[in-house]
Scaffold this motif. Sequence first.
Motif, mmCIF file in Angstrom:
data_model
loop_
_atom_site.group_PDB
_atom_site.id
_atom_site.type_symbol
_atom_site.label_atom_id
_atom_site.label_comp_id
_atom_site.label_asym_id
_atom_site.label_seq_id
_atom_site.Cartn_x
_atom_site.Cartn_y
_atom_site.Cartn_z
ATOM 1 N N ASN A 169 0.849 -1.188 0.000
ATOM 2 C CA ASN A 169 0.000 0.000 0.000
ATOM 3 C C ASN A 169 0.882 1.235 0.000
ATOM 4 O O ASN A 169 1.842 1.333 0.772
ATOM 5 N N VAL A 210 -3.118 0.078 -3.835
ATOM 6 C CA VAL A 210 -2.807 -1.255 -3.334
ATOM 7 C C VAL A 210 -2.381 -2.140 -4.511
ATOM 8 O O VAL A 210 -3.165 -2.379 -5.432
ATOM 9 N N GLU A 226 -5.303 5.532 -1.640
ATOM 10 C CA GLU A 226 -4.506 4.340 -1.341
ATOM 11 C C GLU A 226 -4.348 3.527 -2.615
ATOM 12 O O GLU A 226 -5.338 3.141 -3.247
ATOM 13 N N SER A 273 -0.060 5.249 0.408
ATOM 14 C CA SER A 273 -1.148 6.180 0.655
ATOM 15 C C SER A 273 -0.645 7.615 0.599
ATOM 16 O O SER A 273 0.473 7.909 1.031
#
Length: 410
Positions: free
Chosen positions: A87, A100, A98, A89
């Motif tokens: 991740n 991912v 975010e 962010s």
Amino acid sequence: MSISGTYRVECSDNKVGELKALFMNTLSPEDLANLASPDNEARVVVTETEGGYQAEVTYSRGPQFNTKFEITYGEEAELPAPFPGTNISTRKGNVVTEVVKHADVTYTYTTTYSSHGATSRVVSSKDGYIATSFWKRVDAPLCGYYVLESHENADKMFEVDSGMSKSAVNEMMSFLAFRLTENNGVFTMTDYLGNGSEKNVTYEVGKELEMEDAELGYSGTQMINHVSPSEMLFTYKDKKTGKTAVWRGVAGEDLFTWIVEKSLNGVGCKLVYRRYGDIFGTWRAVCSSNYDTLLRATGLDAKTASDATNEKYTTKVTPKPKGYWEVCCDSKIFKMDAVLYKSGEEQTIVCAGFTISDLATLTKDGIVGAYKMDDKVVNYTIRVGSQFMTLENELVGRPDTKSTVIYARQ
């Protein structure tokens, strides 16, 4: 704005698709059905940190998937099981993005926070738009009544900061509780100590005020900020030494946790309090349902039961040292002396010619208890809100006597 708070999923336009993306299609059909069920309550507690945030995710119908992780903005982080991947962010204003990454797909979560909650939009690098969900903010209120349940190092900190002896600190900490109330933007915090003393501070959020407490060794300036609906920050500067201290308090549905993030003299601590219903104050009876049936079933004649049902009496509940509370009532029908209660301890009351054995236990919502008159036992429950209190009674074995009395806070 602060994004710290507790959020609960209210709706999603593609709940199953969102769960499949979140868990990378690793859920069994049974687990997917449980997590997608309307009965599943998904929550996340977000706590801002310096440069990022912590998130604690829980599922009522999938506790095996509960997890907690910490993110620093701009830094890649490995996500914990059951969320495989990394991740990164970033935050801009009230929007957190975010990204991912998994082995063969990337999901982008764009979450917009507001005072009401958070809206999260999920997009896949493979399939495009997945879902949008709304997470309602369900922060526990700061105001309430709390009793100390556990602590780490608090006794040592108070010894060092105050200069009190170990025995004096132990007596003080034999019972600790505090109550926070609000009236037109002015807050009052009262601490109840095991040595019988009380400490009061009245404040407005974000405004400095002087703090003088000879017992605990404080003499300086303090300021209290509410950084979110369920989080407060207490800062203090000592007048003589210039040293500063920072306490952070976080309220939950069940617990209130104080963490001393910066201590005055190098010894910090953590205190965990349990929330109980704020029964204290003056309450006036305003209406009832089926109360006369209950009273007649316990032995009162019809006229007395009717008079008692229609009486608009007041009851005053006052906190006392070491966990006791006093109840005074101005009823003309149920005349009695002031009664001193403690949670879980039986009391004997003489009221309107009856000798009553009463046992009350504090709960998160108020009180659960029972009283006995001769061979009759009445169970009761008290639920307390900010402005109203509800008392429900029922004579054991007589469901037809279930009654309700509503009181208004004065």
